[in-house]
Design a protein around this motif. Structure first.
Motif, PDB file in Angstrom:
ATOM      1  N   THR A 175       0.831  -1.202   0.000  1.00  0.00           N
ATOM      2  CA  THR A 175       0.000   0.000   0.000  1.00  0.00           C
ATOM      3  C   THR A 175       0.865   1.252   0.000  1.00  0.00           C
ATOM      4  N   GLU A 176       2.054   1.157   0.571  1.00  0.00           N
ATOM      5  CA  GLU A 176       3.012   2.262   0.535  1.00  0.00           C
ATOM      6  C   GLU A 176       4.369   1.700   0.164  1.00  0.00           C
ATOM      7  N   LEU A 177       4.994   2.307  -0.818  1.00  0.00           N
ATOM      8  CA  LEU A 177       6.292   1.824  -1.253  1.00  0.00           C
ATOM      9  C   LEU A 177       7.347   2.136  -0.204  1.00  0.00           C
ATOM     10  N   PRO A 178       8.255   1.193   0.090  1.00  0.00           N
ATOM     11  CA  PRO A 178       9.312   1.452   1.055  1.00  0.00           C
ATOM     12  C   PRO A 178      10.303   2.467   0.495  1.00  0.00           C
ATOM     13  N   ALA A 179      11.049   3.062   1.411  1.00  0.00           N
ATOM     14  CA  ALA A 179      12.029   4.071   0.991  1.00  0.00           C
ATOM     15  C   ALA A 179      13.073   3.456   0.083  1.00  0.00           C
ATOM     16  N   THR A 180      13.537   2.261   0.434  1.00  0.00           N
ATOM     17  CA  THR A 180      14.505   1.567  -0.415  1.00  0.00           C
ATOM     18  C   THR A 180      14.070   0.124  -0.559  1.00  0.00           C
ATOM     19  N   SER A 181      14.385  -0.450  -1.690  1.00  0.00           N
ATOM     20  CA  SER A 181      14.009  -1.840  -1.930  1.00  0.00           C
ATOM     21  C   SER A 181      15.012  -2.438  -2.888  1.00  0.00           C
ATOM     22  N   THR A 182      15.842  -3.310  -2.352  1.00  0.00           N
ATOM     23  CA  THR A 182      16.895  -3.882  -3.185  1.00  0.00           C
ATOM     24  C   THR A 182      16.671  -5.358  -3.443  1.00  0.00           C
ATOM     25  N   THR A 183      15.954  -6.035  -2.550  1.00  0.00           N
ATOM     26  CA  THR A 183      15.774  -7.471  -2.711  1.00  0.00           C
ATOM     27  C   THR A 183      14.385  -7.823  -3.229  1.00  0.00           C
ATOM     28  N   ASP A 184      13.397  -6.970  -2.925  1.00  0.00           N
ATOM     29  CA  ASP A 184      12.044  -7.265  -3.376  1.00  0.00           C
ATOM     30  C   ASP A 184      11.879  -6.916  -4.855  1.00  0.00           C
ATOM     31  N   ILE A 185      10.999  -7.641  -5.494  1.00  0.00           N
ATOM     32  CA  ILE A 185      10.649  -7.374  -6.888  1.00  0.00           C
ATOM     33  C   ILE A 185       9.187  -6.957  -6.915  1.00  0.00           C
ATOM     34  N   PHE A 186       8.891  -5.817  -7.515  1.00  0.00           N
ATOM     35  CA  PHE A 186       7.509  -5.342  -7.558  1.00  0.00           C
ATOM     36  C   PHE A 186       6.827  -5.902  -8.811  1.00  0.00           C
ATOM     37  N   VAL A 187       5.787  -6.683  -8.589  1.00  0.00           N
ATOM     38  CA  VAL A 187       5.091  -7.366  -9.666  1.00  0.00           C
ATOM     39  C   VAL A 187       3.670  -6.821  -9.776  1.00  0.00           C
ATOM     40  N   PRO A 188       3.221  -6.410 -10.979  1.00  0.00           N
ATOM     41  CA  PRO A 188       1.853  -5.918 -11.125  1.00  0.00           C
ATOM     42  C   PRO A 188       0.859  -7.066 -10.991  1.00  0.00           C
ATOM     43  N   GLN A 189      -0.086  -6.941 -10.065  1.00  0.00           N
ATOM     44  CA  GLN A 189      -1.123  -7.943  -9.882  1.00  0.00           C
ATOM     45  C   GLN A 189      -2.435  -7.399 -10.421  1.00  0.00           C
ATOM     46  N   LEU A 190      -3.233  -8.239 -11.048  1.00  0.00           N
ATOM     47  CA  LEU A 190      -4.447  -7.807 -11.704  1.00  0.00           C
ATOM     48  C   LEU A 190      -5.658  -8.083 -10.837  1.00  0.00           C
ATOM     49  N   THR A 191      -6.498  -7.087 -10.680  1.00  0.00           N
ATOM     50  CA  THR A 191      -7.728  -7.251  -9.931  1.00  0.00           C
ATOM     51  C   THR A 191      -8.883  -7.342 -10.916  1.00  0.00           C
ATOM     52  N   GLU A 192      -9.631  -8.418 -10.884  1.00  0.00           N
ATOM     53  CA  GLU A 192     -10.676  -8.660 -11.862  1.00  0.00           C
ATOM     54  C   GLU A 192     -11.988  -8.030 -11.419  1.00  0.00           C
ATOM     55  N   VAL A 193     -12.647  -7.369 -12.361  1.00  0.00           N
ATOM     56  CA  VAL A 193     -13.954  -6.807 -12.090  1.00  0.00           C
ATOM     57  C   VAL A 193     -14.964  -7.449 -13.027  1.00  0.00           C
ATOM     58  N   HIS A 194     -16.241  -7.399 -12.675  1.00  0.00           N
ATOM     59  CA  HIS A 194     -17.264  -8.092 -13.434  1.00  0.00           C
ATOM     60  C   HIS A 194     -17.592  -7.356 -14.736  1.00  0.00           C
ATOM     61  N   HIS A 195     -18.047  -8.130 -15.719  1.00  0.00           N
ATOM     62  CA  HIS A 195     -18.526  -7.538 -16.962  1.00  0.00           C
ATOM     63  C   HIS A 195     -19.800  -6.740 -16.697  1.00  0.00           C
ATOM     64  N   PHE A 196     -20.119  -5.850 -17.600  1.00  0.00           N
ATOM     65  CA  PHE A 196     -21.441  -5.245 -17.530  1.00  0.00           C
ATOM     66  C   PHE A 196     -22.060  -5.252 -18.907  1.00  0.00           C
ATOM     67  N   GLY A 197     -23.381  -5.328 -18.933  1.00  0.00           N
ATOM     68  CA  GLY A 197     -24.094  -5.454 -20.185  1.00  0.00           C
ATOM     69  C   GLY A 197     -24.617  -4.121 -20.698  1.00  0.00           C
ATOM     70  N   THR A 198     -25.435  -4.211 -21.747  1.00  0.00           N
ATOM     71  CA  THR A 198     -25.951  -3.020 -22.404  1.00  0.00           C
ATOM     72  C   THR A 198     -26.751  -2.141 -21.455  1.00  0.00           C
ATOM     73  N   ALA A 199     -27.633  -2.759 -20.664  1.00  0.00           N
ATOM     74  CA  ALA A 199     -28.476  -1.990 -19.751  1.00  0.00           C
ATOM     75  C   ALA A 199     -27.635  -1.215 -18.734  1.00  0.00           C
ATOM     76  N   HIS A 200     -26.572  -1.863 -18.252  1.00  0.00           N
ATOM     77  CA  HIS A 200     -25.684  -1.215 -17.284  1.00  0.00           C
ATOM     78  C   HIS A 200     -24.994  -0.003 -17.909  1.00  0.00           C
ATOM     79  N   VAL A 201     -24.534  -0.158 -19.165  1.00  0.00           N
ATOM     80  CA  VAL A 201     -23.842   0.936 -19.845  1.00  0.00           C
ATOM     81  C   VAL A 201     -24.792   2.107 -20.080  1.00  0.00           C
ATOM     82  N   VAL A 202     -26.008   1.793 -20.520  1.00  0.00           N
ATOM     83  CA  VAL A 202     -27.007   2.839 -20.751  1.00  0.00           C
ATOM     84  C   VAL A 202     -27.246   3.631 -19.469  1.00  0.00           C
TER      85      VAL A 202
END
Length: 360
Positions: A175-202
């Protein structure tokens, strides 16, 4: 059955077939239009390989494979149903009014010929005006459908990215990046959200801007009427010259094959697309869901504001982003549409001539 109705029905059918064949390319192209560079989440610690990959703009095939991998094949057809409705309505309305205006233009040309002016044929300027008037009516009637389609094409199952710190033993959310980071590797993680249909878009579009929200992007779209105008002007001109040449070489023979119609349609669409492409990018940006937050670089109040902000924050080249994809998609779709339309027009005419009761 009138010529306008015959051409309207044939155009709608041809448009549906072309849309079904080329829709994945259209989805990818719309995403290319609305893809923006991610802002830096913090300081130089984010300038690593993973973050650079997040900011890199990829080509058509790479983006298509990425959508399939992250979201599934179905996302390439996101918004297909309203798009088919929009295509049928657009092509039907366009060809219907095009034939009406074209017939009036031909009558005017013949009247001028009787008065000793002109050769009785519709000129290039008249063809341009006929296509422009037809296109404007088409845009005003169908823009709400395309706002919904654009939203559904650009909606992604994967919309949020978080950075996780990964070590040899575990992976945990940062949630907060450390001041220094030499051993950790920052990997992008994907958060999935639900689809929405035509009625939702309208509902979403209405909640954001009311009824006028369904006419977002209408100004650049109206200006883009010049695209089909240029397209049909080139098509009619090339077709007229080919028929004249064919008649000169073989008197009495003016028939054009389906393959020749395909090539003429492709060539006409190519010229029109290259000319008006930047307006298509602006239209997609306006119709897509606006980014919210303190940064207003990607929040647009109108056509001129969108053009100015895109050029200022992302560069002039962004207005031509994904043009190769659009050329392939639009040229192929137009060629298929013209080929099918001309074949259907001839088939319907023959059917009507066999049964005079169908003629009104």
């Amino acid at each position: 059955m009138s010529e306008a109705l015959i051409n309207g029905l044939a155009g709608a059918a041809g448009g549906i077939v072309a849309q079904l064949i080329t829709y994945p390319l259209q989805t990818v192209n719309t995403r290319q239009h609305t893809e923006r560079k991610l802002k830096k989440a913090s300081d130089e610690d984010l300038e690593n390989i993973s973050e650079k990959k997040l900011q890199k703009h990829h080509g058509t095939l790479h983006l298509m494979c990425q959508v399939i991998r992250d979201e599934g094949w179905c996302r390439l057809y996101g918004g297909l149903m309203p798009s088919l409705v929009g295509t049928a309505a657009s092509q039907g309305i366009y060809y219907y009014f095009y034939q009406i205006f074209r017939s009036k233009a031909e009558k005017i040309a013949l009247d001028r010929r009787k008065n000793g002016k002109g050769d009785g044929s519709v000129g290039m300027l008249s063809s341009l005006l006929v296509a422009a008037f037809s296109g404007c009516l088409n845009v005003l009637f169908t823009n709400p459908i395309w706002v919904v389609v654009t939203r559904m094409q650009t909606h992604s199952k994967v919309q949020k990215r978080h950075l996780h710190a990964k070590d040899d033993n575990s992976t945990h959310l940062i949630t907060e990046l450390p001041a220094t980071s030499t051993t950790d590797i920052f990997v992008p993680q994907l958060t999935e959200v639900h689809h929405f249909g035509t009625a939702h878009v309208v509902q979403e579009v209405y909640d954001e801007a009311g009824l006028m929200g369904f006419w977002k992007g209408v100004m650049p779209t109206l200006i883009m009427v010049s695209n089909p105008s240029i397209q049909f002007m080139l098509y009619e001109t090339l077709l007229k010259r080919l028929r004249a040449k064919r008649a000169l070489n073989k008197p009495g023979l003016q028939s054009i094959s389906a393959v020749e119609i395909f090539l003429l349609g492709a060539l006409a669409k190519l010229g029109a697309t290259v000319t008006t492409y930047p307006l298509l990018v602006v239209k997609s940006r306006l119709q897509a869901k606006q980014q919210t937050g303190s940064d207003n670089a990607h929040q647009y109040t109108g056509t001129l504001d969108a053009i100015a902000k895109v050029i200022h924050h992302e560069g002039l080249s962004v207005l031509y982003k994904g043009m190769s994809t659009k050329i392939v998609q639009s040229v192929l779709a137009a060629a298929i549409l013209f080929m099918i339309k001309e074949e259907l027009v001839e088939a319907i005419r023959k059917m009507v001539s066999r049964n005079q009761k169908l003629i009104k």
